[in-house]
Scaffold this motif. Sequence first.
Motif, PDB file in Angstrom:
ATOM      1  N   UNK A   9      -6.837  -4.884  -3.402  1.00  0.00           N
ATOM      2  CA  UNK A   9      -5.454  -4.511  -3.167  1.00  0.00           C
ATOM      3  C   UNK A   9      -4.810  -3.893  -4.394  1.00  0.00           C
ATOM      4  N   UNK A  10      -5.074  -4.456  -5.583  1.00  0.00           N
ATOM      5  CA  UNK A  10      -4.507  -3.907  -6.812  1.00  0.00           C
ATOM      6  C   UNK A  10      -5.039  -2.502  -7.076  1.00  0.00           C
ATOM      7  N   UNK A  11      -6.336  -2.297  -6.845  1.00  0.00           N
ATOM      8  CA  UNK A  11      -6.953  -0.983  -7.042  1.00  0.00           C
ATOM      9  C   UNK A  11      -6.289   0.055  -6.144  1.00  0.00           C
ATOM     10  N   UNK A  12      -6.188  -0.263  -4.855  1.00  0.00           N
ATOM     11  CA  UNK A  12      -5.625   0.698  -3.911  1.00  0.00           C
ATOM     12  C   UNK A  12      -4.129   0.882  -4.121  1.00  0.00           C
ATOM     13  N   UNK A  13      -3.442  -0.158  -4.557  1.00  0.00           N
ATOM     14  CA  UNK A  13      -2.020  -0.025  -4.848  1.00  0.00           C
ATOM     15  C   UNK A  13      -1.800   0.992  -5.952  1.00  0.00           C
ATOM     16  N   UNK A  14      -2.528   0.846  -7.048  1.00  0.00           N
ATOM     17  CA  UNK A  14      -2.343   1.744  -8.181  1.00  0.00           C
ATOM     18  C   UNK A  14      -2.743   3.169  -7.814  1.00  0.00           C
ATOM     19  N   UNK A  15      -3.883   3.306  -7.146  1.00  0.00           N
ATOM     20  CA  UNK A  15      -4.334   4.643  -6.748  1.00  0.00           C
ATOM     21  C   UNK A  15      -3.353   5.307  -5.799  1.00  0.00           C
ATOM     22  N   UNK A  16      -2.926   4.575  -4.789  1.00  0.00           N
ATOM     23  CA  UNK A  16      -2.084   5.166  -3.764  1.00  0.00           C
ATOM     24  C   UNK A  16      -0.662   5.435  -4.247  1.00  0.00           C
ATOM     25  N   UNK A  17      -0.184   4.665  -5.227  1.00  0.00           N
ATOM     26  CA  UNK A  17       1.124   4.967  -5.806  1.00  0.00           C
ATOM     27  C   UNK A  17       1.118   6.340  -6.468  1.00  0.00           C
ATOM     28  N   UNK A  18       0.039   6.653  -7.175  1.00  0.00           N
ATOM     29  CA  UNK A  18      -0.051   7.942  -7.860  1.00  0.00           C
ATOM     30  C   UNK A  18      -0.227   9.078  -6.859  1.00  0.00           C
TER      31      UNK A  18
ATOM     32  N   UNK B 152      -1.617  -2.611   1.181  1.00  0.00           N
ATOM     33  CA  UNK B 152      -2.882  -3.319   0.917  1.00  0.00           C
ATOM     34  C   UNK B 152      -2.760  -4.539   0.011  1.00  0.00           C
ATOM     35  N   UNK B 153      -1.960  -4.469  -1.076  1.00  0.00           N
ATOM     36  CA  UNK B 153      -1.953  -5.609  -1.997  1.00  0.00           C
ATOM     37  C   UNK B 153      -1.403  -6.873  -1.351  1.00  0.00           C
ATOM     38  N   UNK B 154      -0.210  -6.839  -0.731  1.00  0.00           N
ATOM     39  CA  UNK B 154       0.227  -8.060  -0.050  1.00  0.00           C
ATOM     40  C   UNK B 154      -0.727  -8.462   1.072  1.00  0.00           C
ATOM     41  N   UNK B 155      -1.346  -7.474   1.715  1.00  0.00           N
ATOM     42  CA  UNK B 155      -2.325  -7.814   2.741  1.00  0.00           C
ATOM     43  C   UNK B 155      -3.500  -8.576   2.162  1.00  0.00           C
ATOM     44  N   UNK B 156      -4.014  -8.108   1.010  1.00  0.00           N
ATOM     45  CA  UNK B 156      -5.115  -8.810   0.359  1.00  0.00           C
ATOM     46  C   UNK B 156      -4.703 -10.185  -0.126  1.00  0.00           C
TER      47      UNK B 156
ATOM     48  N   UNK C 115     -13.659   4.921 -12.458  1.00  0.00           N
ATOM     49  CA  UNK C 115     -13.692   5.145 -11.017  1.00  0.00           C
ATOM     50  C   UNK C 115     -12.280   5.372 -10.496  1.00  0.00           C
ATOM     51  N   UNK C 116     -11.328   4.575 -10.946  1.00  0.00           N
ATOM     52  CA  UNK C 116      -9.954   4.691 -10.489  1.00  0.00           C
ATOM     53  C   UNK C 116      -9.366   6.051 -10.849  1.00  0.00           C
ATOM     54  N   UNK C 117      -9.626   6.534 -12.044  1.00  0.00           N
ATOM     55  CA  UNK C 117      -9.082   7.830 -12.475  1.00  0.00           C
ATOM     56  C   UNK C 117      -9.693   8.965 -11.650  1.00  0.00           C
ATOM     57  N   UNK C 118     -11.020   8.970 -11.549  1.00  0.00           N
ATOM     58  CA  UNK C 118     -11.673  10.022 -10.773  1.00  0.00           C
ATOM     59  C   UNK C 118     -11.283   9.966  -9.312  1.00  0.00           C
ATOM     60  N   UNK C 119     -11.257   8.771  -8.747  1.00  0.00           N
ATOM     61  CA  UNK C 119     -10.910   8.581  -7.348  1.00  0.00           C
ATOM     62  C   UNK C 119      -9.478   9.032  -7.083  1.00  0.00           C
ATOM     63  N   UNK C 120      -8.562   8.708  -7.994  1.00  0.00           N
ATOM     64  CA  UNK C 120      -7.160   9.083  -7.815  1.00  0.00           C
ATOM     65  C   UNK C 120      -6.987  10.592  -7.789  1.00  0.00           C
TER      66      UNK C 120
END
Length: 463
Positions: A392-401, A79-83, A254-259
Amino acid sequence: MSLEQDRSETDEADPFDAFRQFFALERDVLVLSIAMFAFSLGFQMTSRYMGEYMYALGGTAFVVGLFGTFSNIISAVYPYPGGAISDRIGSRYALTAFGLCSTLGFAIWFAAPLVMDVAVGPTSLGILAVFVGLIFSQAWKSFGLGASFAIVKQAVAPSRLAAGFASTETFRRTAFLVGPLLAAVLFFPFGSTDSEVRLAFQLILVVAIVFGVLGTIVQHLLYEADEDSFGEKFEGVSQLITDLREMPTELRPLLIGDTLVRFANGMVYVFFVIVVTRFREVGLTLSLPAAGTVELSPQSYFGILLGIEMLVALLVMVPAAKAAERVGLKPVVTLGFAVYAVFPVVLISAPPDAAVLAILFAFSGLRFAGLPAHKALIVGPAETGAGGRVTGAYYLLRNLIVIPSAALGGLLWDGFDNPLTGDAVLTGDPVLAFTIATAIGLIGTAYFLVFGKEFDAYRPNRA
């Protein structure tokens, strides 16, 4: 009144506008809608069955879990490079390239049974082909993530973001409804043996390849490249680090709960099909006046269950987006998180009854009620012109975890031994895996409920 003010007040998002513009044959909407429908249908009708397909190729629960983890890696990386690319160069050639990649991925999956008897270490070349195919097949889906967020943010007034995302999601999720139902039809003539499962899934992949080719050709030939917007030059890793550091503070709870919620879902998501087809072995028997008794295999019935889930999703997303304008984004997002969290333990504990599973998958469809609001809560605080990168940054961090979640679920499902002594460290238990997933999901839901922030444009007491 300025032009920008006039536009924000009059160009309100209509959740069914995508359909109206499609049937009006407006060129740009027609092109993007066909591509979105084609690739969403192809990926949805295949991805939800991958666990069953891998079992039929000789895989184990742990291998299926590794596949889910590999999917998480791709979801994190793409997602991040895509964004960033969408912000920088526009869409036409990038979408065409990624469309070709996705179609190639479906073709590799199709060929996997041809090499399933070729041993490669502890596994087979057929299983490896499934992993390789995923690298390609997920390209269009993940690349377009940042672009779609940025487009909606640019086109819709801040207080109407949830409705704007409901519009795009309604069209995309229609393919999510049609895909599994089509898969159920293609599975219908076949039984539940591994060889029949492989053959039925190859037929499904043929359909996915056809739609992938169609979507790629249409978007390349008809997409209006001169309408693309361009952002600033991408600065590489340094820009990524900057974007992560400068992520709006409202996004952190949101990022913590979502992750946590997505980690929980990732532990068991690839096993939903296995629960229905192999753990519970639930099919459906129908008595029809014209056709007599019709037997649906568990594989075919799973497609029906996915169709029920998505029908409920389509019915609730628009009303939920409207409700968010009255009560705020946070309550609607919390509802979606709660359904995500509760569903695993409810599913694994359910009796092997077709009617009960239909009710449960209808309940699962309610998790999509919070999806438009969730997306609005992500991109809303972003600065104009940076929506793609923030997303992209949001989804990158979430999806890495979230990456190891599916492998963990596979270990809990299969169990594992001490490599030195051979003694069992953990006896495999699907119920344990799904229960732990629900516990983690509930923690994430509670965290967001307590600490989550509301987007200013959606505060119920806003002026």
